[in-house]
Design an enzyme around this catalytic site. Structure first.
Site, PDB file in Angstrom:
ATOM      1  N   ASP A  98       8.673 -13.101  27.134  1.00 35.00           N
ATOM      2  CA  ASP A  98       8.853 -13.107  25.689  1.00 35.00           C
ATOM      3  C   ASP A  98      10.345 -12.936  25.394  1.00 35.00           C
ATOM      4  O   ASP A  98      10.963 -11.969  25.849  1.00 35.00           O
ATOM      5  CB  ASP A  98       8.052 -11.932  25.103  1.00 35.00           C
ATOM      6  N   ASP A 206      10.241 -15.571  20.247  1.00 31.27           N
ATOM      7  CA  ASP A 206       9.862 -14.815  19.050  1.00 31.27           C
ATOM      8  C   ASP A 206      10.568 -15.391  17.810  1.00 31.27           C
ATOM      9  O   ASP A 206      11.787 -15.623  17.840  1.00 31.27           O
ATOM     10  CB  ASP A 206      10.322 -13.363  19.281  1.00 31.27           C
ATOM     11  N   GLU A 251       7.592 -19.405  18.428  1.00 30.07           N
ATOM     12  CA  GLU A 251       6.834 -18.819  17.309  1.00 30.07           C
ATOM     13  C   GLU A 251       7.539 -19.211  16.014  1.00 30.07           C
ATOM     14  O   GLU A 251       8.716 -18.908  15.833  1.00 30.07           O
ATOM     15  CB  GLU A 251       6.777 -17.295  17.448  1.00 30.07           C
ATOM     16  N   HIS A 324      -1.139 -10.073  19.587  1.00 26.72           N
ATOM     17  CA  HIS A 324      -0.844  -8.660  19.342  1.00 26.72           C
ATOM     18  C   HIS A 324      -0.476  -8.365  17.888  1.00 26.72           C
ATOM     19  O   HIS A 324      -0.249  -7.204  17.541  1.00 26.72           O
ATOM     20  CB  HIS A 324       0.312  -8.237  20.258  1.00 26.72           C
ATOM     21  N   ASP A 325      -0.384  -9.400  17.051  1.00 31.19           N
ATOM     22  CA  ASP A 325      -0.043  -9.205  15.643  1.00 31.19           C
ATOM     23  C   ASP A 325      -1.240  -9.394  14.717  1.00 31.19           C
ATOM     24  O   ASP A 325      -1.091  -9.336  13.496  1.00 31.19           O
ATOM     25  CB  ASP A 325       1.035 -10.218  15.207  1.00 31.19           C
TER      26      ASP A 325
HETATM   27  C1  NOJ Z   1       6.859 -11.517  15.997  1.00 24.99           C
HETATM   28  C2  NOJ Z   1       6.241 -10.617  17.014  1.00 24.99           C
HETATM   29  O1  NOJ Z   1       5.080 -11.223  17.516  1.00 24.99           O
HETATM   30  C3  NOJ Z   1       5.969  -9.303  16.343  1.00 24.99           C
HETATM   31  O2  NOJ Z   1       5.186  -8.450  17.119  1.00 24.99           O
HETATM   32  C4  NOJ Z   1       7.283  -8.691  15.993  1.00 24.99           C
HETATM   33  O3  NOJ Z   1       7.066  -7.527  15.240  1.00 24.99           O
HETATM   34  C5  NOJ Z   1       8.158  -9.642  15.180  1.00 24.99           C
HETATM   35  N1  NOJ Z   1       8.129 -10.993  15.662  1.00 24.99           N
HETATM   36  C6  NOJ Z   1       9.575  -9.181  15.198  1.00 24.99           C
HETATM   37  O4  NOJ Z   1      10.113  -9.365  16.481  1.00 24.99           O
END
Ligand code: NOJ
Length: 561
Positions: A98, A206, A251, A324-325
């Site tokens: 990541d 990210d 992402e 995870h989000d």
């Molecule tokens: C996306 C990530 O998946 C998330 O977990 C994170 O809080 C934010 N980007 C900031 O890096």
């Protein structure tokens, strides 16, 4: 043209804090992950994406990086990463790491220097701006733009020492890097090459579509898909991996299908695929993730089909229900109380049979559900905590705030992986950093691996289908019954091969009226996979006129290849 390998891959996401703890400190770690590779291999996934393990103050659980080229002692050492790479490669599997380069931690030495003085050469590595319109630092409206942070509050943090603000699109402890500065970009490229030389096989970037920004003196500007974004992404690709085949996923919050085609067009040399969010927003109201509205499957199907069609000729899709989000898919879209197993299987079926690379988030393959938080004090996630605090300050009742967080908070995905029925679910011998879900006595890997009726076995079968039949990888997607409120039905076609996928994503039975031509075409085809079907269901599935709750099946026309 032969396929790049990642088109037939299935990615398994590990959130290292919560996967497996080898040393009893209550936090998962890399040796813990190393000890559990059998599980991922048995599932059939061939790429492991590990969320950040770098040195970090953990303000955002590692998405606040203080050193891109080391490992936080919490998670292990660089030697553990080397061991992980070797162990995966021995198994014919691969590692995706990541990369969090929109921002660093405020504890990163670069930011410490940048903040140290206005004439430090690293000052320009971040976004520093004076208060707007001659106002004083901290005045209402003096922030250089009026952007709101993803985690609540303004995106600008005042720095009294220098009288300026710095930009943070996320938490104030996550200052944004200034990609306009060529040294910043060159340093990132070099860091990526360093990881590739260590043997990693791919990157998840990210929030990468936020790295190009414009900020004007009049307070206007943009930060999503900014003016130099494609130059920056392509520049990184060229400089870091050139013509090598990795697996790369960017992402991209707020990305449209049209724009994703550009990001994932192989000729553009940016990314293999993106994580888009449109399908994650179908049950979000106008105010975002904590604005809970009921899920409308008709709308969801429109979104999924638009992405399938939009990237059919050029580009490639990533397929995911969770990470995870996000809350746990079985709790968000399924029926964890009455039909946990059936709904987890049906959701997986409609996801894995689409065209794209599927991502499985740890525990999803077991049908793990949301954690029943009963107090706001139990929350860890910075986003949920900030939102809850603001909602309480705005006068909303505690119970209401708790209900929203229980529906949408990121902590649900982060409770420990449920390995077995023992007191801490086999995750740790110590006290876990987030509590283990009480349902682990029922929902756990030990109970499922080897059980042909389990959610785990269903994921294995889905992954096997992808490996066996090229139509799963490459077949054209066509949505059927777009207006049906609970049935998701589609075909996949490649040359003379064809699949029919049908699922009732509801806890009520549903009437099924497939177009006559489809019924005829698939009437005699073998059922490749079925779940939730009544044991003695009348007739062949394609001729059925009623589906049981969460019934799902995949039929092929003739025997596929
Ligand atoms: C996306 C990530 O998946 C998330 O977990 C994170 O809080 C934010 N980007 C900031 O890096």
């Amino acid at each position: 043209m032969p396929h790049p390998w990642w088109k037939t891959s299935v990615v398994y996401q590990v959130y290292p804090r919560s996967f497996a703890d080898s040393d009893g400190d209550g936090v998962g770690d890399l040796p813990g992950l190393l000890g559990r590779l059998d599980h991922i291999q048995a599932l059939g996934a061939d790429v492991v994406w590990v969320s950040p393990f770098y040195p970090s103050p953990q303000a955002d659980n590692g998405y606040d990086v203080a050193d891109y080229q080391d490992v936080d002692p919490l998670f292990g050492t660089l030697a553990d990463v080397d061991r992980l790479i070797a162990a995966l490669h021995e198994r014919g599997m691969r590692l995706m790491i990541d990369i969090v380069v929109n921002h660093t931690s405020d504890a990163h030495p670069w930011f410490v220097e940048s903040r140290g003085s206005s004439d430090n050469p690293r000052r320009d590595w971040y976004w520093w701006r004076p208060p707007r319109g001659g106002m004083a630092l901290g005045d209402k409206g003096a922030e250089p733009t009026d952007w709101g942070s993803f985690f609540g509050g303004p995106t600008w943090e005042p720095d009294p020492a220098s009288g300026e603000y710095y930009l943070h699109l996320f938490d104030r402890r996550q200052p944004d890097l200034n990609w306009e500065n060529p040294q910043v970009r060159a340093t990132i490229h070099e860091m990526l090459r360093w990881w590739l030389a260590r043997g990693v096989d791919g990157f998840r970037f990210d929030v990468i579509n936020l790295v190009s920004k414009t900020i004007h003196d009049d307070g206007t500007g943009i930060f999503v898909n900014g003016p130099r974004i494609h130059e920056f992404c392509r520049g990184m690709h060229e400089a870091a991996w050139g013509s090598d085949t990795l697996i790369t996923v960017g992402e991209c919050p707020g990305v449209s299908v049209e724009h994703a085609r550009r990001y994932t067009d192989p000729a553009a040399r940016e990314f293999d695929m993106v994580f888009q969010f449109e399908h994650m927003h179908v049950d979000h109201g106008p105010a975002g993730r904590f604005d809970v509205i009921p899920l409308d499957w008709v709308r969801m199907k429109q979104v999924l089909a638009r992405w399938q069609d939009g990237l059919a000729e050029v580009g490639w899709n990533s397929l995911y229900w969770g990470n995870h989000d996000q809350p746990r898919p079985v709790s968000r879209y399924g029926d964890p109380a009455a039909y946990r197993v059936e709904s987890a299987k049906a959701l997986a079926t409609v996801l894995h049979l689409q065209r794209g690379t599927p991502y499985v988030f740890q525990g999803e393959e077991l049908g793990m559900g949301n954690y029943p938080f009963d107090s706001l004090d139990q929350l860890d996630d910075v986003e949920s905590r900030n939102w809850a605090q603001a909602a309480l300050a705005a006068g909303r009742a505690v119970d209401e705030v708790l209900a929203v967080v229980n529906a949408r908070g990121r902590d649900h995905a982060r409770t420990p992986m449920q390995w077995d029925a023992s007191p801490q679910a086999g995750f740790t011998t110590g006290t876990p950093w987030l509590p283990v879900n009480p349902d682990h006595t029922l929902v756990n890997a030990a109970a499922q691996v080897g059980d042909p009726e389990s959610v785990f076995a269903h994921y294995q079968s889905l992954i096997r289908l992808r490996r066996q039949f090229t139509v799963v990888v490459d077949g054209r997607f066509e949505l059927l019954l777009p207006e049906h409120p609970s049935i998701v039905a589609f075909t996949r076609r490649l040359d003379d091969q064809a699949l029919l996928v049908v699922a009732n994503l509801s806890s009520e039975p549903a009437d099924l009226h497939l177009p006559d031509a489809v019924t005829t075409e698939f009437a005699d085809g073998p059922v490749l996979l079925g779940s939730g079907m009544p044991p003695a269901g009348p007739g062949r599935p394609a001729k059925r006129s009623r589906l049981a709750p969460w019934e799902a099946w995949v039929i092929s026309r003739g025997m596929p290849r």
